[in-house]
Design a protein around this motif. Structure first.
Motif, PDB file in Angstrom:
ATOM      1  N   HIS A  48       0.797  -1.233   0.000  1.00 20.87           N
ATOM      2  CA  HIS A  48       0.000   0.000   0.000  1.00 20.87           C
ATOM      3  C   HIS A  48       0.833   1.288   0.000  1.00 20.87           C
ATOM      4  CE1 HIS A  48      -3.635  -2.273   0.337  1.00 20.87           C
ATOM      5  NE2 HIS A  48      -3.182  -2.902   1.416  1.00 20.87           N
ATOM      6  N   GLU A  49       1.928   1.314   0.737  1.00 25.25           N
ATOM      7  CA  GLU A  49       2.693   2.559   0.891  1.00 25.25           C
ATOM      8  C   GLU A  49       3.837   2.714  -0.106  1.00 25.25           C
ATOM      9  OE1 GLU A  49       3.772   3.364   5.003  1.00 25.25           O
ATOM     10  OE2 GLU A  49       2.024   2.214   5.665  1.00 25.25           O
ATOM     11  N   ILE A  50       4.187   1.647  -0.790  1.00 22.42           N
ATOM     12  CA  ILE A  50       5.222   1.754  -1.828  1.00 22.42           C
ATOM     13  C   ILE A  50       4.564   1.630  -3.202  1.00 22.42           C
ATOM     14  CG2 ILE A  50       7.379   0.811  -2.752  1.00 22.42           C
ATOM     15  CD1 ILE A  50       7.616   2.078   0.100  1.00 22.42           C
ATOM     16  N   PHE A  51       3.999   0.478  -3.517  1.00 20.89           N
ATOM     17  CA  PHE A  51       3.442   0.254  -4.854  1.00 20.89           C
ATOM     18  C   PHE A  51       2.052   0.850  -5.029  1.00 20.89           C
ATOM     19  CE2 PHE A  51       6.979  -2.556  -4.640  1.00 20.89           C
ATOM     20  CZ  PHE A  51       7.529  -2.444  -5.905  1.00 20.89           C
ATOM     21  N   GLY A  52       1.335   1.093  -3.943  1.00 20.81           N
ATOM     22  CA  GLY A  52       0.008   1.690  -4.039  1.00 20.81           C
ATOM     23  C   GLY A  52      -0.020   3.183  -3.789  1.00 20.81           C
ATOM     24  N   GLU A  53       1.117   3.770  -3.478  1.00 18.68           N
ATOM     25  CA  GLU A  53       1.191   5.195  -3.124  1.00 18.68           C
ATOM     26  C   GLU A  53       1.469   6.046  -4.348  1.00 18.68           C
ATOM     27  OE1 GLU A  53       0.806   8.499  -1.789  1.00 18.68           O
ATOM     28  OE2 GLU A  53       0.699   7.061  -0.132  1.00 18.68           O
ATOM     29  N   GLY A  54       0.650   7.060  -4.565  1.00 19.39           N
ATOM     30  CA  GLY A  54       0.824   7.957  -5.702  1.00 19.39           C
ATOM     31  C   GLY A  54       1.736   9.139  -5.437  1.00 19.39           C
ATOM     32  N   ASP A  55       1.969   9.462  -4.183  1.00 16.99           N
ATOM     33  CA  ASP A  55       2.805  10.604  -3.821  1.00 16.99           C
ATOM     34  C   ASP A  55       4.248  10.151  -3.607  1.00 16.99           C
ATOM     35  OD1 ASP A  55       4.000  12.299  -1.338  1.00 16.99           O
ATOM     36  OD2 ASP A  55       2.772  13.563  -2.655  1.00 16.99           O
ATOM     37  N   ASP A  56       5.159  10.682  -4.406  1.00 21.08           N
ATOM     38  CA  ASP A  56       6.558  10.266  -4.354  1.00 21.08           C
ATOM     39  C   ASP A  56       7.199  10.518  -2.988  1.00 21.08           C
ATOM     40  OD1 ASP A  56       8.903   9.186  -5.794  1.00 21.08           O
ATOM     41  OD2 ASP A  56       9.732  11.186  -5.422  1.00 21.08           O
ATOM     42  N   ALA A  57       6.907  11.637  -2.359  1.00 19.45           N
ATOM     43  CA  ALA A  57       7.522  11.951  -1.061  1.00 19.45           C
ATOM     44  C   ALA A  57       7.071  10.957   0.007  1.00 19.45           C
ATOM     45  CB  ALA A  57       7.187  13.379  -0.639  1.00 19.45           C
ATOM     46  N   ARG A  58       5.790  10.620   0.016  1.00 20.07           N
ATOM     47  CA  ARG A  58       5.303   9.630   0.997  1.00 20.07           C
ATOM     48  C   ARG A  58       5.887   8.250   0.707  1.00 20.07           C
ATOM     49  NH1 ARG A  58       0.054  12.561   0.846  1.00 20.07           N
ATOM     50  NH2 ARG A  58      -0.624  11.103  -0.749  1.00 20.07           N
ATOM     51  N   ARG A  59       5.996   7.898  -0.585  1.00 16.96           N
ATOM     52  CA  ARG A  59       6.587   6.619  -0.970  1.00 16.96           C
ATOM     53  C   ARG A  59       8.034   6.539  -0.488  1.00 16.96           C
ATOM     54  NH1 ARG A  59       6.536   7.260  -6.103  1.00 16.96           N
ATOM     55  NH2 ARG A  59       4.349   6.721  -6.315  1.00 16.96           N
ATOM     56  N   ARG A  60       8.776   7.600  -0.698  1.00 17.26           N
ATOM     57  CA  ARG A  60      10.187   7.613  -0.264  1.00 17.26           C
ATOM     58  C   ARG A  60      10.318   7.530   1.251  1.00 17.26           C
ATOM     59  NH1 ARG A  60      13.639   8.010  -4.101  1.00 17.26           N
ATOM     60  NH2 ARG A  60      13.023   8.836  -6.115  1.00 17.26           N
TER      61      ARG A  60
ATOM     62  N   GLY B 290       7.112   4.075  -8.533  1.00 22.39           N
ATOM     63  CA  GLY B 290       6.473   5.277  -9.059  1.00 22.39           C
ATOM     64  C   GLY B 290       6.096   5.136 -10.518  1.00 22.39           C
ATOM     65  N   VAL B 291       6.963   4.510 -11.298  1.00 28.96           N
ATOM     66  CA  VAL B 291       6.677   4.273 -12.715  1.00 28.96           C
ATOM     67  C   VAL B 291       5.469   3.344 -12.858  1.00 28.96           C
ATOM     68  CG1 VAL B 291       7.562   3.162 -14.820  1.00 28.96           C
ATOM     69  CG2 VAL B 291       9.030   4.702 -13.506  1.00 28.96           C
TER      70      VAL B 291
ATOM     71  N   MET C 269       1.385   4.215 -14.280  1.00 25.78           N
ATOM     72  CA  MET C 269       0.703   3.501 -15.364  1.00 25.78           C
ATOM     73  C   MET C 269      -0.759   3.220 -15.015  1.00 25.78           C
ATOM     74  SD  MET C 269       3.866   0.949 -16.461  1.00 25.78           S
ATOM     75  CE  MET C 269       2.799  -0.435 -16.492  1.00 25.78           C
ATOM     76  N   HIS C 270      -1.068   3.122 -13.718  1.00 23.24           N
ATOM     77  CA  HIS C 270      -2.421   2.817 -13.245  1.00 23.24           C
ATOM     78  C   HIS C 270      -2.725   3.656 -12.006  1.00 23.24           C
ATOM     79  CE1 HIS C 270      -2.231  -0.656 -15.889  1.00 23.24           C
ATOM     80  NE2 HIS C 270      -1.129  -1.039 -15.287  1.00 23.24           N
ATOM     81  N   PRO C 271      -2.805   4.967 -12.144  1.00 23.82           N
ATOM     82  CA  PRO C 271      -2.911   5.826 -10.955  1.00 23.82           C
ATOM     83  C   PRO C 271      -4.173   5.637 -10.127  1.00 23.82           C
ATOM     84  CG  PRO C 271      -3.256   7.102 -12.950  1.00 23.82           C
ATOM     85  CD  PRO C 271      -2.819   5.732 -13.384  1.00 23.82           C
ATOM     86  N   ASP C 272      -5.225   5.086 -10.722  1.00 22.11           N
ATOM     87  CA  ASP C 272      -6.469   4.921  -9.972  1.00 22.11           C
ATOM     88  C   ASP C 272      -6.639   3.508  -9.414  1.00 22.11           C
ATOM     89  OD1 ASP C 272      -6.769   3.927 -12.572  1.00 22.11           O
ATOM     90  OD2 ASP C 272      -8.931   4.214 -12.540  1.00 22.11           O
ATOM     91  N   PHE C 273      -5.728   2.590  -9.728  1.00 23.13           N
ATOM     92  CA  PHE C 273      -5.858   1.218  -9.242  1.00 23.13           C
ATOM     93  C   PHE C 273      -5.630   1.155  -7.740  1.00 23.13           C
ATOM     94  CE2 PHE C 273      -5.102  -1.781 -13.076  1.00 23.13           C
ATOM     95  CZ  PHE C 273      -5.996  -1.070 -13.833  1.00 23.13           C
ATOM     96  N   GLN C 274      -6.331   0.230  -7.106  1.00 17.03           N
ATOM     97  CA  GLN C 274      -6.146  -0.032  -5.679  1.00 17.03           C
ATOM     98  C   GLN C 274      -5.783  -1.496  -5.487  1.00 17.03           C
ATOM     99  OE1 GLN C 274      -9.834   1.113  -3.837  1.00 17.03           O
ATOM    100  NE2 GLN C 274      -9.268   3.261  -3.780  1.00 17.03           N
TER     101      GLN C 274
ATOM    102  N   SER D 148      -5.451  -6.177  -8.045  1.00 21.54           N
ATOM    103  CA  SER D 148      -5.424  -4.732  -8.242  1.00 21.54           C
ATOM    104  C   SER D 148      -6.301  -4.360  -9.433  1.00 21.54           C
ATOM    105  CB  SER D 148      -3.994  -4.252  -8.494  1.00 21.54           C
ATOM    106  OG  SER D 148      -3.956  -2.838  -8.593  1.00 21.54           O
ATOM    107  N   GLY D 149      -6.947  -3.221  -9.289  1.00 21.17           N
ATOM    108  CA  GLY D 149      -7.776  -2.712 -10.367  1.00 21.17           C
ATOM    109  C   GLY D 149      -8.471  -1.442  -9.927  1.00 21.17           C
ATOM    110  N   PRO D 150      -9.251  -0.850 -10.814  1.00 22.52           N
ATOM    111  CA  PRO D 150      -9.981   0.369 -10.465  1.00 22.52           C
ATOM    112  C   PRO D 150     -11.033   0.077  -9.394  1.00 22.52           C
ATOM    113  CG  PRO D 150     -10.023  -0.018 -12.848  1.00 22.52           C
ATOM    114  CD  PRO D 150      -9.459  -1.240 -12.206  1.00 22.52           C
ATOM    115  N   PRO D 151     -11.275   1.034  -8.504  1.00 21.50           N
ATOM    116  CA  PRO D 151     -12.300   0.833  -7.472  1.00 21.50           C
ATOM    117  C   PRO D 151     -13.659   0.511  -8.105  1.00 21.50           C
ATOM    118  CG  PRO D 151     -11.061   2.844  -7.060  1.00 21.50           C
ATOM    119  CD  PRO D 151     -10.644   2.348  -8.408  1.00 21.50           C
ATOM    120  N   GLY D 152     -14.326  -0.483  -7.552  1.00 18.75           N
ATOM    121  CA  GLY D 152     -15.664  -0.843  -8.024  1.00 18.75           C
ATOM    122  C   GLY D 152     -15.706  -1.681  -9.283  1.00 18.75           C
TER     123      GLY D 152
END
Length: 124
Positions: free
Chosen positions: A14-26, A57-58, A62-67, A88-92
């Protein structure tokens, strides 16, 4: 600080591969990875915490809305390694892909991540 295997598996997902914010991921990577961690996946091998964060991050871009959804509780083996299965996939929407992450830890941090892509589970 060191973390148990189940926590490392969940945070990585969740916090590395699911995180969209680079600073939080780092910031999360600083806490849960060794500096020389290695990521093994079907397309290659990535070495070093900073490179793993970059690749995550890359992939996320590629899938910014996937959870990510964990399919069952992480399994731990001898307190040093473990695995978690996820989709993993889009919500709903139905999942787009599935996988299993296996980690090996050193001193309560991820030293290795092994990613296996799985067949999507059957939908009812």
């Amino acid at each position: 600080m060191s973390y148990d295997i189940a926590t490392l598996l969940t945070r990585n997902l969740h916090e590395i591969f699911g995180e969209g914010d680079d600073a939080r991921r780092r910031a999360a990577a600083q806490e849960i990875f060794t500096g020389d961690a290695v990521f093994y996946e079907p397309n290659g091998v990535t070495r070093g915490r900073d490179e793993i964060v970059r690749i995550a991050g890359v992939i996320r871009a590629m899938h910014p809305d996937f959870q990510y959804t964990v399919l069952r509780a992480p399994e731990v083996l001898h307190g040093r390694s473990g695995r978690v299965q996820w989709v993993s996939g889009p919500p709903g929407a139905p999942p787009a892909y599935a996988g299993t992450d296996v980690v090996i830890a050193t001193d309560g941090r991820i030293a290795e991540i092994h990613l296996f892509f799985d067949a999507l589970p059957a939908t009812p």
